[in-house]
Design a protein around this motif. Structure first.
Motif, PDB file in Angstrom:
ATOM      1  N   GLN A  83       0.827  -1.207   0.000  1.00 27.16           N
ATOM      2  CA  GLN A  83       0.000   0.000   0.000  1.00 27.16           C
ATOM      3  C   GLN A  83       0.862   1.257   0.000  1.00 27.16           C
ATOM      4  OE1 GLN A  83      -3.327   0.068  -0.358  1.00 27.16           O
ATOM      5  NE2 GLN A  83      -3.227  -2.140  -0.600  1.00 27.16           N
ATOM      6  N   ASP A  84       1.953   1.246   0.771  1.00 23.80           N
ATOM      7  CA  ASP A  84       2.864   2.401   0.773  1.00 23.80           C
ATOM      8  C   ASP A  84       3.454   2.619  -0.612  1.00 23.80           C
ATOM      9  OD1 ASP A  84       2.332   2.751   3.442  1.00 23.80           O
ATOM     10  OD2 ASP A  84       4.103   1.631   4.120  1.00 23.80           O
ATOM     11  N   LEU A  85       3.859   1.523  -1.268  1.00 28.18           N
ATOM     12  CA  LEU A  85       4.418   1.648  -2.612  1.00 28.18           C
ATOM     13  C   LEU A  85       3.386   2.176  -3.599  1.00 28.18           C
ATOM     14  CD1 LEU A  85       6.553  -1.626  -2.838  1.00 28.18           C
ATOM     15  CD2 LEU A  85       7.390   0.719  -2.589  1.00 28.18           C
ATOM     16  N   ARG A  86       2.134   1.764  -3.451  1.00 25.56           N
ATOM     17  CA  ARG A  86       1.083   2.282  -4.328  1.00 25.56           C
ATOM     18  C   ARG A  86       0.895   3.787  -4.140  1.00 25.56           C
ATOM     19  NH1 ARG A  86      -2.544  -1.322  -6.730  1.00 25.56           N
ATOM     20  NH2 ARG A  86      -2.138  -3.529  -6.270  1.00 25.56           N
ATOM     21  N   GLN A  90       1.534   6.732  -6.935  1.00 26.89           N
ATOM     22  CA  GLN A  90       0.574   7.769  -7.302  1.00 26.89           C
ATOM     23  C   GLN A  90       1.208   9.157  -7.177  1.00 26.89           C
ATOM     24  OE1 GLN A  90      -2.387   7.420  -8.637  1.00 26.89           O
ATOM     25  NE2 GLN A  90      -2.362   5.191  -8.532  1.00 26.89           N
ATOM     26  N   GLN A  91       1.967   9.371  -6.109  1.00 27.08           N
ATOM     27  CA  GLN A  91       2.646  10.659  -5.956  1.00 27.08           C
ATOM     28  C   GLN A  91       3.657  10.886  -7.072  1.00 27.08           C
ATOM     29  OE1 GLN A  91       4.318  10.651  -2.029  1.00 27.08           O
ATOM     30  NE2 GLN A  91       2.333  10.808  -0.999  1.00 27.08           N
ATOM     31  N   MET A  92       4.385   9.833  -7.445  1.00 27.69           N
ATOM     32  CA  MET A  92       5.360   9.971  -8.523  1.00 27.69           C
ATOM     33  C   MET A  92       4.670  10.273  -9.845  1.00 27.69           C
ATOM     34  SD  MET A  92       8.102   6.949  -7.622  1.00 27.69           S
ATOM     35  CE  MET A  92       9.112   7.375  -9.026  1.00 27.69           C
ATOM     36  N   TRP A  95       3.845  13.905  -9.711  1.00 30.93           N
ATOM     37  CA  TRP A  95       5.060  14.686  -9.949  1.00 30.93           C
ATOM     38  C   TRP A  95       5.480  14.621 -11.411  1.00 30.93           C
ATOM     39  CZ3 TRP A  95       7.793  12.257  -5.100  1.00 30.93           C
ATOM     40  CH2 TRP A  95       7.245  12.817  -3.955  1.00 30.93           C
ATOM     41  N   ARG A  96       5.292  13.464 -12.036  1.00 33.50           N
ATOM     42  CA  ARG A  96       5.650  13.334 -13.450  1.00 33.50           C
ATOM     43  C   ARG A  96       4.778  14.243 -14.320  1.00 33.50           C
ATOM     44  NH1 ARG A  96       3.761  10.180 -17.654  1.00 33.50           N
ATOM     45  NH2 ARG A  96       5.289   9.700 -19.273  1.00 33.50           N
ATOM     46  N   GLU A  97       3.474  14.285 -14.024  1.00 32.80           N
ATOM     47  CA  GLU A  97       2.592  15.174 -14.778  1.00 32.80           C
ATOM     48  C   GLU A  97       2.995  16.633 -14.574  1.00 32.80           C
ATOM     49  OE1 GLU A  97       0.333  14.446 -16.949  1.00 32.80           O
ATOM     50  OE2 GLU A  97       0.619  12.278 -16.716  1.00 32.80           O
ATOM     51  N   ALA A  98       3.323  16.978 -13.318  1.00 36.80           N
ATOM     52  CA  ALA A  98       3.758  18.351 -13.062  1.00 36.80           C
ATOM     53  C   ALA A  98       5.047  18.665 -13.808  1.00 36.80           C
ATOM     54  CB  ALA A  98       3.946  18.568 -11.551  1.00 36.80           C
ATOM     55  N   ALA A  99       5.979  17.691 -13.846  1.00 39.01           N
ATOM     56  CA  ALA A  99       7.234  17.907 -14.566  1.00 39.01           C
ATOM     57  C   ALA A  99       6.980  18.072 -16.069  1.00 39.01           C
ATOM     58  CB  ALA A  99       8.186  16.736 -14.317  1.00 39.01           C
ATOM     59  N   LEU A 100       6.053  17.279 -16.624  1.00 37.19           N
ATOM     60  CA  LEU A 100       5.734  17.415 -18.050  1.00 37.19           C
ATOM     61  C   LEU A 100       5.114  18.782 -18.340  1.00 37.19           C
ATOM     62  CD1 LEU A 100       4.311  13.863 -18.884  1.00 37.19           C
ATOM     63  CD2 LEU A 100       6.516  14.815 -19.562  1.00 37.19           C
ATOM     64  N   GLN A 101       4.225  19.239 -17.464  1.00 38.11           N
ATOM     65  CA  GLN A 101       3.633  20.550 -17.675  1.00 38.11           C
ATOM     66  C   GLN A 101       4.682  21.656 -17.603  1.00 38.11           C
ATOM     67  OE1 GLN A 101       0.441  21.005 -14.885  1.00 38.11           O
ATOM     68  NE2 GLN A 101      -0.807  19.378 -15.788  1.00 38.11           N
TER      69      GLN A 101
END
Length: 300
Positions: A83-86, A90-92, A95-101
């Motif tokens: 569950q922690d890894l999930r 989700q956070q990563m 962050w990936r979407e924010a980095a792409l934007q």
């Protein structure tokens, strides 16, 4: 009935005797384990050696149960780690979407920096907040306004070409009428022929070219730039390329992507000096040439 009464009569003393013996044995074992004496220690060792190997079969269920409990605890830990890894995944992703934007915004800003403007032109960069969202109106709202020195009529460009002009200024916001809006009219020059025309918006991605003379001298792919007539748009700003639509009318394939605007530059236009006197158009009036002065005739 008599036999049952006799059986119960003999069973009760036997049960009492067995119960008493068990209590005696348990008390003796407790006392034996509590006595701190070498002899008692030897007795305890002898009992352990004699009893424990013979009761290993009785310890099997207990051992299995303890292992089952340990496995369950291990499974619980693995589930919590999953569950922690999930959650971290989700956070990563966020962050990936924010980095792409941010990467896309950076690319847009780099495109703006690639625009080569005349040294006489200055600009103010704004962020596009929203668009009109109407099928009959093409405009966007910027986060800059009168407090930033924005004025009506100034041209707006993105990193590729002309987008529109300012039409409505607030203190902190300004509206840009796009070149695709039906009310937009921009004087343009078609290169290399040098033909003059008017770019007219019609809510499509490729505005119309009107008032074009000698269309035979125009070819698809010709460069279209602003002519500077009227003093609203500076001259030689890239608009797009000539193209023919399905109706065989000349249109302009815009260089700017009007559907995906994020940042715009508003170009400061220099005010056109007003001509308030005739002397601004013709040479200054010179005084008349006077001949030599003759002395007055005494006879009149």
């Amino acid at each position: 009935m008599a036999r049952n009464s006799d059986t119960e009569f003999y069973q009760r003393p036997v049960r009492r005797l067995i119960l008493g013996l068990m209590i005696f044995v348990l008390v003796a074992i407790v006392l034996l384990w509590r006595i701190d004496n070498p002899r008692a220690e030897r007795i305890r060792s002898m009992l352990v050696d004699a009893v424990v190997p013979n009761v290993e079969w009785a310890m099997v269920p207990v051992t299995k149960l303890s292992r089952l409990v340990q496995d369950f605890e291990g499974y619980t830990r693995v589930y919590e780690q999953n569950q922690d890894l999930r959650r971290e995944l989700q956070q990563m992703k966020a962050w990936r979407e924010a980095a792409l934007q941010l990467e896309q915004e950076n690319a847009r800003l780099l495109d703006l920096n690639k625009v080569r403007l005349s040294p006489e032109l200055t600009f103010v960069t704004g962020v596009v907040l929203t668009d009109s969202g109407s099928p009959f109106r093409r405009s966007v709202l910027l986060n800059i306004g009168a407090n930033d020195g924005i004025r009506d009529g100034w041209a707006a460009v993105d990193g590729l070409g002309v987008v529109g002009r300012i039409a409505g200024v607030g203190d902190n916001t300004a509206r840009v009428i796009l070149v695709t809006d039906p009310v937009s009219r921009i004087p343009v020059t078609i290169q290399p022929s040098g033909k003059q025309a008017i770019l007219t918006g019609d809510t499509t991605a490729a505005p119309l070219i009107e008032f074009l003379e000698r269309t035979t001298e125009v070819r698809p792919g010709d460069r279209v730039v602003t002519s500077g007539d009227g003093g609203v748009f500076p001259a030689d700003l890239l608009v797009g390329q000539m193209a023919q639509g399905p109706d065989q009318r000349w249109r302009v394939q815009l260089s700017a992507d009007a559907e995906r605007l994020e940042f715009l530059r508003v170009l400061r236009a220099r005010p056109v000096p007003a001509l308030d006197m005739m002397g601004g158009l013709i040479a200054p009036v010179r005084p008349p040439i006077q001949g030599p002065q003759l002395p007055p005739d005494p006879e009149g």
